[in-house]
Write a protein that holds these residues in place. Sequence first.
Motif, PDB file in Angstrom:
ATOM      1  N   ASP A 158     -40.090  10.427 -27.244  1.00 30.87           N
ATOM      2  CA  ASP A 158     -41.369  11.160 -26.860  1.00 30.87           C
ATOM      3  C   ASP A 158     -42.019  11.346 -28.216  1.00 30.87           C
ATOM      4  O   ASP A 158     -43.032  11.972 -28.299  1.00 30.87           O
ATOM      5  CB  ASP A 158     -41.416  12.179 -25.943  1.00 30.87           C
ATOM      6  CG  ASP A 158     -40.451  13.165 -26.196  1.00 30.87           C
ATOM      7  OD1 ASP A 158     -40.005  13.210 -27.104  1.00 30.87           O
ATOM      8  OD2 ASP A 158     -40.211  13.954 -25.127  1.00 30.87           O
ATOM      9  N   ARG A 200     -37.361   6.392 -18.275  1.00 30.76           N
ATOM     10  CA  ARG A 200     -37.783   7.985 -18.295  1.00 30.76           C
ATOM     11  C   ARG A 200     -36.515   8.581 -17.243  1.00 30.76           C
ATOM     12  O   ARG A 200     -36.051   9.692 -17.747  1.00 30.76           O
ATOM     13  CB  ARG A 200     -39.299   7.813 -17.425  1.00 30.76           C
ATOM     14  CG  ARG A 200     -39.511   8.895 -17.444  1.00 30.76           C
ATOM     15  CD  ARG A 200     -40.346  10.004 -18.382  1.00 30.76           C
ATOM     16  NE  ARG A 200     -41.309   9.767 -19.160  1.00 30.76           N
ATOM     17  CZ  ARG A 200     -41.415  10.085 -20.452  1.00 30.76           C
ATOM     18  NH1 ARG A 200     -40.338  10.638 -21.187  1.00 30.76           N
ATOM     19  NH2 ARG A 200     -42.376   9.736 -21.175  1.00 30.76           N
ATOM     20  N   GLU A 201     -36.136   7.805 -16.256  1.00 28.98           N
ATOM     21  CA  GLU A 201     -35.010   8.335 -15.347  1.00 28.98           C
ATOM     22  C   GLU A 201     -33.756   8.696 -16.175  1.00 28.98           C
ATOM     23  O   GLU A 201     -33.108   9.696 -15.864  1.00 28.98           O
ATOM     24  CB  GLU A 201     -34.892   7.519 -14.120  1.00 28.98           C
ATOM     25  CG  GLU A 201     -35.885   7.344 -13.114  1.00 28.98           C
ATOM     26  CD  GLU A 201     -35.910   6.420 -12.179  1.00 28.98           C
ATOM     27  OE1 GLU A 201     -35.081   5.574 -12.062  1.00 28.98           O
ATOM     28  OE2 GLU A 201     -36.664   6.084 -11.372  1.00 28.98           O
ATOM     29  N   ARG A 202     -33.460   7.881 -16.949  1.00 26.69           N
ATOM     30  CA  ARG A 202     -32.299   7.952 -17.730  1.00 26.69           C
ATOM     31  C   ARG A 202     -32.331   8.833 -18.973  1.00 26.69           C
ATOM     32  O   ARG A 202     -31.402   8.941 -19.718  1.00 26.69           O
ATOM     33  CB  ARG A 202     -31.621   6.636 -18.369  1.00 26.69           C
ATOM     34  CG  ARG A 202     -30.992   5.713 -17.260  1.00 26.69           C
ATOM     35  CD  ARG A 202     -30.862   4.312 -17.652  1.00 26.69           C
ATOM     36  NE  ARG A 202     -30.254   3.437 -16.804  1.00 26.69           N
ATOM     37  CZ  ARG A 202     -30.678   2.938 -15.959  1.00 26.69           C
ATOM     38  NH1 ARG A 202     -32.181   2.933 -15.572  1.00 26.69           N
ATOM     39  NH2 ARG A 202     -30.113   1.848 -14.842  1.00 26.69           N
ATOM     40  N   ASN A 203     -33.625   9.384 -19.258  1.00 31.59           N
ATOM     41  CA  ASN A 203     -34.123  10.364 -20.314  1.00 31.59           C
ATOM     42  C   ASN A 203     -33.593   9.423 -21.737  1.00 31.59           C
ATOM     43  O   ASN A 203     -32.988  10.160 -22.507  1.00 31.59           O
ATOM     44  CB  ASN A 203     -33.333  11.416 -20.080  1.00 31.59           C
ATOM     45  CG  ASN A 203     -33.608  12.427 -21.172  1.00 31.59           C
ATOM     46  OD1 ASN A 203     -34.764  12.604 -21.725  1.00 31.59           O
ATOM     47  ND2 ASN A 203     -32.955  13.408 -21.563  1.00 31.59           N
ATOM     48  N   LYS A 230     -34.004   6.488 -27.338  1.00 32.24           N
ATOM     49  CA  LYS A 230     -32.860   7.345 -27.938  1.00 32.24           C
ATOM     50  C   LYS A 230     -31.644   6.577 -28.311  1.00 32.24           C
ATOM     51  O   LYS A 230     -30.848   6.469 -29.174  1.00 32.24           O
ATOM     52  CB  LYS A 230     -32.555   8.435 -27.240  1.00 32.24           C
ATOM     53  CG  LYS A 230     -33.833   9.593 -27.099  1.00 32.24           C
ATOM     54  CD  LYS A 230     -33.619  10.601 -25.995  1.00 32.24           C
ATOM     55  CE  LYS A 230     -34.868  11.436 -25.835  1.00 32.24           C
ATOM     56  NZ  LYS A 230     -34.613  12.237 -24.719  1.00 32.24           N
TER      57      LYS A 230
END
Length: 347
Positions: free
Chosen positions: A31, A24-27, A47
Amino acid sequence: MTTKKTKAVCAPLIEAEHLRRALRERNLLRDDVEIAKEGTYICFPVKDASEDLCLYKVVTKSFKLKAAKPHCYKDRLKLPKKLMEELPTSYDVVGAIILIKLPKTLFHYRKEIGKALLETHKNIRTVCLIDPVSGELRTRNVAIIAGENQTLTTHTEYGLLFDVDVRTTYFSPRLTSERKRVADLVKPGETVVDMFAGVAPFSIMIARYAKPRIVYAIDKNKEAVILAQQNAKQNHVLETVEVIHADANDVEKVVPKKADRIIMNLPFSAYRFFSLALSIAAKTCIVHYYDILKEEDIDARIDALKKIAEEQYFNLKDISIRKIKSYAPREFYIGIDITATKHADVA
Ligand SMILES: C[S@@+](CC[C@H](N)C(=O)[O-])C[C@H]1O[C@@H](n2cnc3c(N)ncnc32)[C@H](O)[C@@H]1O
């Protein structure tokens, strides 16, 4: 089921939360698809499986696509910019019905607005344009602007079912937590009187979540009383809730026992019934009193209640005041808990 094949990083259950946060922190977390469990591993669709995550197992597999989130109803409307800004951001949902208030400027677009609301809420069958509640029975003018021609619905709260006709009876979904709060205060064996019961949400919540001896649910509105009776039946509390079609002015005649607790949910008028309420109160009685008041008028209302109590030989103590919701600018729906105790020297 629709799926999508994608790369995923998998961690044993115990490390899964740590990995989820890192992704999540590194995107990196996708989702559009669901996270999946595979044996003792949790697989996070990503991703990109970047290098420093290669300590974890990386797989390529199919994941279930997430259901598309409904868009906000505003996204479905194309109105002039100024009017878009006036669209309400909140409205009430009672069962399968949306109740919305619109400013006059948007009245012309009511049907488009209703349709947009219907399209973005999959459980809604009817959208109603409403006026504020008014009159003695606290009902409202309702105009159906989209969906089925139906104002009767079943509202669910805390696992209870309440049949409500939004045209002929009062009901507010915004009082849900207040009803549960009051139910949680009721002690086993209490006699409770709900003086303005409507379709009986307070009474039924108390009967289901506490152990009162009896709850008398009084209302003057015939339609509300019919639904209250139906609601007591469908929530299996017919033995504890006695629904009474009466004017609260006759409370002394229709309630055969002294009350340990009285609920007075009739904003603007409850104070006119306070003396009558005390006439059926046990020597110590808790009153849950509701009103709509401006901040600066609260103290005066409390003083007036104390004066009425004094005339009935009661003291009021442990008075606690809560703002439950706002009603108009600087005006609040207020709940007041009061302990009324009869003067020691009075029988
Ligand atoms: C604000 S609603 C509250 C209903 C219910 N307690 C609730 O929380 O949904 C007030 C109710 O008081 C009833 N009412 C108004 N005047 C009354 C009276 N004189 N005697 C009995 N009921 C009355 C109305 O019909 C209405 O159902």
